[in-house]
Design an enzyme around this catalytic site. Structure first.
Site, mmCIF file in Angstrom:
data_model
loop_
_atom_site.group_PDB
_atom_site.id
_atom_site.type_symbol
_atom_site.label_atom_id
_atom_site.label_comp_id
_atom_site.label_asym_id
_atom_site.label_seq_id
_atom_site.Cartn_x
_atom_site.Cartn_y
_atom_site.Cartn_z
ATOM 1 N N GLY A 1 0.782 -1.233 0.000
ATOM 2 C CA GLY A 1 0.000 0.000 0.000
ATOM 3 C C GLY A 1 0.813 1.282 0.000
ATOM 4 O O GLY A 1 0.597 2.160 -0.841
ATOM 5 N N GLY B 1 -0.283 -7.323 1.758
ATOM 6 C CA GLY B 1 -0.056 -8.628 2.394
ATOM 7 C C GLY B 1 -0.117 -9.762 1.386
ATOM 8 O O GLY B 1 0.665 -10.714 1.457
HETATM 9 C C1 3PG Z 1 -5.348 -4.823 2.232
HETATM 10 O O1 3PG Z 1 -5.647 -3.654 2.031
HETATM 11 O O2 3PG Z 1 -4.255 -5.192 2.705
HETATM 12 C C2 3PG Z 1 -6.328 -5.873 1.818
HETATM 13 O O3 3PG Z 1 -7.494 -5.288 1.331
HETATM 14 C C3 3PG Z 1 -6.613 -6.830 2.942
HETATM 15 O O4 3PG Z 1 -7.146 -6.150 4.031
HETATM 16 P P1 3PG Z 1 -6.993 -6.809 5.462
HETATM 17 O O5 3PG Z 1 -5.525 -6.763 5.792
HETATM 18 O O6 3PG Z 1 -7.840 -5.985 6.387
HETATM 19 O O7 3PG Z 1 -7.476 -8.236 5.363
HETATM 20 MG MG MG Z 2 -3.035 -5.402 4.824
#
Ligand code: 3PG
Ligand code: MG
Length: 347
Positions: A304, A327
């Site tokens: 991200g 992730g």
């Molecule tokens: C993220 O933004 O990492 C994914 O959409 C997964 O979200 P999460 O880590 O809340 O499962």
């Molecule tokens: Mg995440």
């Protein structure tokens, strides 16, 4: 890597299709702050519409609510999608994490999602590492296919696990060494150089250890407190004043990291070099982004924060692939099987 079967092979005309997308986007004041993931979901939805799907129900999680919570209502996301792809056959279901059974992969919850639908398409690469009702259990209840984004992510990231052009440089930053240790272990051995900056480098100074040699910063932009306006100065990496924090890599490290990266033929970059949201601590991340963009080779950015950085610098067109998964991209590169992918029959 065996790829899951593609939505392109599905018979969709006249069908009601449940699509799991990852529309987990950042919100600011109740509005979508970055629509990258919404745009990334469009090609699959367009394909389904073009091929005559009768009805498309798109579902996604948004944030990490513990149950129904108006602050995480899907409405702002649904509104953006309706602007980007207006079609009355398309609707967006409420945040899947409002469903109590979602995160425990409850079959009943999956059944409620599958109800009345003919096909399931998973295009949520960013959530493929989660075995949730909307990403895993539901794939066993309907004929399941992979969406175009999910496949593209698997193909692009998968290249890093196959034959690669060398030098292969791995650049890691951001928080939490533990979260990235698996990738570093799996890819680090194959990399010619592993560069570590940002919060990770701070954690290593505090004692975190890695099982192979890494390039660490030699200097940092140290700040007296965790504040955008904090007093700051350049300090040697191993001599940050007591109680101060390294909030960015320093100029010497920027130059050295940049040089190592520019000499690469393959790069994977995950995680910023500092608190780039604050202008005064953004230089390191900027230098890395520019170096990655300058490489004439195969360059992948995942996670991200680094994705946001490269987009803000408008360098996203200068890298080979920008992953929508944080992730998920890490777990894939760790060599793990992603539950959301494994649940779809192979191609
Ligand atoms: C993220 O933004 O990492 C994914 O959409 C997964 O979200 P999460 O880590 O809340 O499962
Ligand atoms: Mg995440």
């Amino acid at each position: 890597m065996t790829l899951p079967r593609s939505v392109e092979t599905a018979e969709v005309a006249g069908k009601r299709v449940l699509v799991r997308a990852d529309l987990n986007v950042p919100l600011e004041d109740g509005r979508v702050a970055d629509e990258t993931r919404i745009r990334a979901a469009l090609p699959t939805l367009e394909l389904l519409l073009e091929r005559g799907a009768e009805e498309i129900a798109v579902c996604s999680h948004l944030g990490r609510p513990k149950g129904p919570d108006p602050a995480f209502a899907i409405a702002p996301v649904a509104e953006r999608l309706a602007v980007l792809l207006p079609d009355e056959r398309l609707r967006v279901l409420e945040n899947t994490r409002f469903l109590p059974g979602e995160t425990v992969n409850d079959p009943e919850t999956a059944r409620s999602l599958a109800e009345g639908m003919d096909l399931y398409v998973n295009d949520a690469f960013g959530s493929a590492h989660r075995a949730h009702a909307s990403t895993e259990a539901v794939a066993h209840l309907l004929p399941a296919y992979a969406g175009l984004l999910l496949l593209a992510e698997l193909e692009h990231l998968g290249r890093l696990l196959g034959d690669i052009a060398r030098p292969f440089v791995l650049v890691a930053g951001g928080a939490k060494v533990e979260d990235k240790l698996g990738v570093l272990e799996n890819l680090g051995d194959r990399a010619d150089t592993v560069i570590i900056g940002g919060k990770m480098a701070e954690e290593i100074r505090e004692g975190a250890r890695l099982p192979f040699p890494v390039e660490l910063p030699t200097d940092v932009v140290a700040a007296a407190s965790f504040d955008a306006d904090a007093e700051s100065r350049i300090a040697p990496y191993d001599a940050v004043p007591d109680g101060w924090l390294g909030l960015d890599i320093g100029p010497e490290s920027r130059a050295r990291f940049g040089e190592l990266i520019r000499g690469a033929r393959t790069v994977f970059w995950n995680g910023p070099m500092g608190v780039f949201e604050w202008e005064r601590f953004a230089e390191g991340t900027k230098a890395v982004a520019e170096a990655v963009a300058a490489v004439e080779g195969y360059t992948v950015v995942g996670g991200g924060d680094s994705v946001r950085a490269i987009a803000e610098l408008k360098l996203d067109d200068d890298v080979s692939w920008v992953s929508t998964g944080g992730g998920a991209s890490l777990e894939l590169l760790e060599g793990k099987l992603l539950p959301g992918v494994a649940a779809i029959p192979a191609a």
